[in-house]
Design a protein around this motif. Structure first.
Motif, PDB file in Angstrom:
ATOM      1  N   LEU A 128       0.686  -1.237  -0.024  1.00 51.96           N
ATOM      2  CA  LEU A 128      -0.035   0.065  -0.050  1.00 51.96           C
ATOM      3  C   LEU A 128       1.033   1.127  -0.163  1.00 51.96           C
ATOM      4  O   LEU A 128       1.971   1.530   0.746  1.00 51.96           O
ATOM      5  N   SER A 129       0.513   2.197  -0.743  1.00 48.70           N
ATOM      6  CA  SER A 129       1.038   3.494  -0.672  1.00 48.70           C
ATOM      7  C   SER A 129       0.319   4.686  -0.308  1.00 48.70           C
ATOM      8  O   SER A 129      -0.774   4.733  -0.803  1.00 48.70           O
ATOM      9  N   THR A 130       0.516   5.468   0.756  1.00 48.68           N
ATOM     10  CA  THR A 130       0.028   6.567   1.083  1.00 48.68           C
ATOM     11  C   THR A 130      -0.002   7.787   0.171  1.00 48.68           C
ATOM     12  O   THR A 130      -0.903   8.744   0.115  1.00 48.68           O
ATOM     13  N   GLU A 131       1.102   7.646  -0.685  1.00 45.53           N
ATOM     14  CA  GLU A 131       1.449   8.971  -1.610  1.00 45.53           C
ATOM     15  C   GLU A 131       0.479   8.823  -2.934  1.00 45.53           C
ATOM     16  O   GLU A 131       0.671   9.623  -3.683  1.00 45.53           O
ATOM     17  N   LEU A 132      -0.030   7.684  -3.416  1.00 49.29           N
ATOM     18  CA  LEU A 132      -0.768   7.518  -4.324  1.00 49.29           C
ATOM     19  C   LEU A 132      -2.185   8.293  -4.330  1.00 49.29           C
ATOM     20  O   LEU A 132      -2.658   8.039  -3.202  1.00 49.29           O
ATOM     21  N   PRO A 133      -2.781   8.813  -5.337  1.00 50.36           N
ATOM     22  CA  PRO A 133      -3.793   9.486  -4.947  1.00 50.36           C
ATOM     23  C   PRO A 133      -5.020   8.094  -4.941  1.00 50.36           C
ATOM     24  O   PRO A 133      -4.893   6.975  -5.376  1.00 50.36           O
ATOM     25  N   SER A 134      -6.095   8.553  -4.364  1.00 47.02           N
ATOM     26  CA  SER A 134      -7.220   7.528  -3.898  1.00 47.02           C
ATOM     27  C   SER A 134      -7.739   6.710  -5.184  1.00 47.02           C
ATOM     28  O   SER A 134      -8.165   5.557  -5.189  1.00 47.02           O
ATOM     29  N   ASN A 135      -7.755   7.428  -6.417  1.00 47.37           N
ATOM     30  CA  ASN A 135      -8.383   7.044  -7.513  1.00 47.37           C
ATOM     31  C   ASN A 135      -7.257   6.269  -8.340  1.00 47.37           C
ATOM     32  O   ASN A 135      -7.407   5.946  -9.739  1.00 47.37           O
ATOM     33  N   ALA A 136      -6.201   6.133  -7.910  1.00 49.88           N
ATOM     34  CA  ALA A 136      -4.966   5.658  -8.865  1.00 49.88           C
ATOM     35  C   ALA A 136      -5.208   4.065  -9.112  1.00 49.88           C
ATOM     36  O   ALA A 136      -4.866   3.717 -10.267  1.00 49.88           O
ATOM     37  N   GLY A 137      -5.929   3.257  -8.421  1.00 52.39           N
ATOM     38  CA  GLY A 137      -6.130   2.035  -8.829  1.00 52.39           C
ATOM     39  C   GLY A 137      -5.089   1.088  -8.629  1.00 52.39           C
ATOM     40  O   GLY A 137      -3.765   1.560  -7.879  1.00 52.39           O
ATOM     41  N   ARG A 138      -4.695  -0.086  -9.007  1.00 50.46           N
ATOM     42  CA  ARG A 138      -3.707  -1.016  -9.154  1.00 50.46           C
ATOM     43  C   ARG A 138      -2.708  -0.634  -9.784  1.00 50.46           C
ATOM     44  O   ARG A 138      -2.814  -0.512 -11.188  1.00 50.46           O
ATOM     45  N   LEU A 139      -1.607  -0.559  -9.223  1.00 53.87           N
ATOM     46  CA  LEU A 139      -0.183  -0.340 -10.282  1.00 53.87           C
ATOM     47  C   LEU A 139       0.313  -1.723 -10.296  1.00 53.87           C
ATOM     48  O   LEU A 139       0.570  -2.502  -9.454  1.00 53.87           O
TER      49      LEU A 139
END
Length: 318
Positions: A304-315
């Motif tokens: 999990l990344s806290t720096e990804l935007p909430s709508n980033a989805g799965r990388l």
């Protein structure tokens, strides 16, 4: 207010939620870390579902998560080992790392090597120290043959490499789809499934010296069937079978040590151990992350990344 994962009852991923909480404040001997990345683990699924209630009961509302990496933002009055803005990785014993901030004592942290990326740093602790404990438990040496079940999972993928680095010949049990990756890190792949004992005997007719089970589901019994000395069988997943066979059960609790974590961080940072990452999700997608982990067929860790935007989805994997 800051974000934290919470659940109020045992259950599937649908009991998880993101809650607004007050930013924690460190006691005199504590350090507050702003989390950048935090790994997820099968043990957390078992705790959340109530399967480990007798061993590790949850107190509701419960937080979640052990692994993390981030930046020091506040230190208690008696802390001298770390300072503001230090980049660190570590672990929480209080199921609290799936959040924007986590409080830990100084001895639960080590400095993040510059060459180690945030995602791998954040997912390293549980898988790393469990793999370290597994290899230490069976003590492979050069010239020996060792087998690892679940060889491409979060723990298994590190276990096979730490064992390989001792000079032992390592056989990794995994799916056919992971065979090429196992070969790339110097491990002999053998697919799980029917006639596994017979196929392993063909690969190593001279016998197997040690067996590390990172998956459960009968592998301790298989090791016994193959004639491995129970003193050189270790499982992190099948405690009942280990007790019956007299095998070892050494895992993360026996290697939760900042010096061990520092060693592992350097191994990964400089490529002596490759740490595969199956996927990265934003904190808000914690349910989706655990849904992907649940079948236990991922190669490496989900983080999990806290720096990804909430709508980033799965990388995807990296």
């Amino acid at each position: 207010m800051t974000r934290a994962v919470r659940f109020d009852q045992y259950g599937d991923v649908d009991v998880l939620r993101i809650e607004d909480v007050e930013r924690p404040r460190p006691a005199a001997d504590q350090i507050l870390v702003e989390v950048v990345a935090a790994g997820i683990n099968p043990g957390e699924m078992a705790i959340r579902s109530g399967l480990l209630h007798d061993r590790w009961p949850a107190t509701f509302p419960s937080g979640q998560g052990s692994d993390f990496a981030g930046r020091v933002v506040e230190v208690g009055a008696s802390v001298t080992e770390f300072g503001i803005d230090d980049e660190v990785l570590g672990w929480s014993d209080w199921r609290s790392s799936h959040a924007d901030y986590v409080l830990v004592p100084a001895d639960h942290l080590t400095r993040k090597p510059l060459a180690l990326d945030w995602i791998r740093a954040g997912g390293l602790f549980v898988a790393g120290v469990t793999a370290y404990a597994s290899v230490r438990a069976v003590q492979p040496v050069a010239g020996e043959v060792v087998v690892v079940s679940g060889a491409a999972g979060g723990v298994g993928s590190l276990t096979v490499q730490l064992a390989r680095n001792t000079g032992a010949t390592v056989i990794g049990i995994a799916s056919e789809s992971n065979a090429a990756w196992l070969r790339s890190v110097g491990v002999i792949p053998v697919a799980y499934g029917d006639d596994l004992a017979e196929r392993l005997r063909k690969v190593v007719p001279s016998g197997i010296d040690a067996f590390m089970d990172t998956y459960g589901g009968g592998y301790v019994d298989l090791a016994v069937e193959l004639g491995v000395d129970p003193a050189r069988i270790n499982t992190v997943a099948d405690y009942a079978a280990a007790q019956k066979a007299g095998a070892k059960m050494e895992g993360s609790s026996t290697a939760s040590d900042a010096e061990i974590l520092a060693f592992l961080a350097e191994e990964v940072a400089w490529g002596r151990v490759v740490m595969p990452v199956a996927a990265v999700y934003p904190l808000e997608a914690v349910r989706e992350a655990y849904a992907e982990l649940a079948p236990r067929h991922t190669r490496g860790k989900i983080v999990l990344s806290t720096e990804l935007p909430s709508n980033a989805g799965r990388l995807p994997a990296a």
